[in-house]
Design a protein around this motif. Structure first.
Motif, PDB file in Angstrom:
ATOM      1  N   ASP A  53       0.843  -1.190   0.000  1.00 29.60           N
ATOM      2  CA  ASP A  53       0.000   0.000   0.000  1.00 29.60           C
ATOM      3  C   ASP A  53       0.880   1.242   0.000  1.00 29.60           C
ATOM      4  N   ALA A  54       0.455   2.242  -0.745  1.00 33.47           N
ATOM      5  CA  ALA A  54       1.054   3.569  -0.647  1.00 33.47           C
ATOM      6  C   ALA A  54       0.103   4.466   0.147  1.00 33.47           C
ATOM      7  N   VAL A  65       2.945   5.247  -5.330  1.00 31.39           N
ATOM      8  CA  VAL A  65       3.911   4.146  -5.292  1.00 31.39           C
ATOM      9  C   VAL A  65       5.292   4.587  -5.753  1.00 31.39           C
ATOM     10  N   LEU A  66       5.368   5.338  -6.844  1.00 24.28           N
ATOM     11  CA  LEU A  66       6.675   5.715  -7.381  1.00 24.28           C
ATOM     12  C   LEU A  66       7.432   6.666  -6.464  1.00 24.28           C
ATOM     13  N   ASP A  67       6.729   7.296  -5.524  1.00 24.18           N
ATOM     14  CA  ASP A  67       7.383   8.195  -4.561  1.00 24.18           C
ATOM     15  C   ASP A  67       8.057   7.434  -3.429  1.00 24.18           C
ATOM     16  N   HIS A 167       6.015   1.195   6.447  1.00 23.84           N
ATOM     17  CA  HIS A 167       5.325   0.848   5.213  1.00 23.84           C
ATOM     18  C   HIS A 167       4.601  -0.488   5.356  1.00 23.84           C
ATOM     19  N   ILE A 168       3.712  -0.783   4.394  1.00 24.29           N
ATOM     20  CA  ILE A 168       2.776  -1.895   4.542  1.00 24.29           C
ATOM     21  C   ILE A 168       2.878  -2.870   3.373  1.00 24.29           C
ATOM     22  N   ASP A 195      -1.969   3.869  -5.993  1.00 21.78           N
ATOM     23  CA  ASP A 195      -2.127   3.829  -4.534  1.00 21.78           C
ATOM     24  C   ASP A 195      -1.647   2.508  -3.946  1.00 21.78           C
ATOM     25  N   GLY A 196      -1.207   1.584  -4.791  1.00 25.28           N
ATOM     26  CA  GLY A 196      -0.677   0.303  -4.352  1.00 25.28           C
ATOM     27  C   GLY A 196      -0.060  -0.410  -5.525  1.00 25.28           C
TER      28      GLY A 196
END
Length: 209
Positions: A53-54, A65-67, A167-168, A195-196
């Motif tokens: 997950d982001a 995600v890319l961040d 993070h998850i 977002d993921g």
């Protein structure tokens, strides 16, 4: 020792969240049609199977995600046996030395069938987040679809974990993994706005080749 795959296989039997896009793979072009290659298409939710997950998943201003720092998803990880717990907080880690680890994978007694989407599952308490931060844990992985209760709409554990720099990773396959220390690699795809992301998560026991 070789790397151990802890990812759910992607196929049309895999369970998804009730309102998410089901997984589908099809051959859009066959070798017979092209004369040289088969070409496939997939459709799916980014939260299908083993995935990360982001913060954008639950926060409109959160990172995509890319961040995210890819180094979070590679390195030393401790598999912790939390079977028997319904809610998992700091007490589940009593006696576990997490110094120098950086990542934790939580093994529960949830269903091991990827086609079985649980109505209830063990979850993490928000109080676990500062406990992990104090021990420099940057990633926590679970073997269930969410770190929060399945019916949660507030996602308190998601918010607390990222607020404390944790993070998850969700839906890891840990049923056959013994508790102990491993090397983990669970890289997300380079999805710029997502977002993921699905991951191919693998483990190798520390000290073994």
């Amino acid at each position: 020792m070789t790397w151990i795959d802890i990812s759910q296989p992607m196929n049309e039997r895999i369970a998804t969240w009730p309102e998410d896009t089901p997984f589908s793979y099809r051959r859009a072009v066959t070798k017979e049609e092209s004369g040289s290659v088969n070409i496939g298409d997939i459709t799916m939710s980014v939260h299908t199977g083993t995935h990360i997950d982001a913060p954008f998943h639950f926060d409109d201003e959160g990172k995509r995600v890319l961040d995210l720092d890819v180094n979070v998803y590679i390195g030393r990880a401790e598999v912790v046996d939390c079977r028997g717990y319904t809610s998992i907080g700091p007490e589940a880690f009593e006696g576990i030395d997490l110094s120098g680890i950086g990542r934790v994978l939580v093994k529960t007694d949830a269903s091991t069938d990827p086609a079985d989407f649980p109505v209830e599952a063990p979850y993490l308490t928000p109080e676990l987040a500062p406990f992990l931060e104090e021990r420099d844990i940057r990633l926590i992985g679970v073997d269930v679809p969410s770190v929060d209760p399945m019916e949660s709409e507030t996602l308190e554990a998601h918010h607390a974990l990222f607020a404390h720099g944790v993070h998850i990773l969700e839906n890891a396959v840990l049923a056959d993994i013994e508790p102990g220390t491993y090397e983990l690699c669970a890289l997300p795809l380079a999805l710029e706005e997502a977002d993921g992301s699905p991951v191919r998560a693998v483990l190798k026991q520390v000290g073994k080749e």
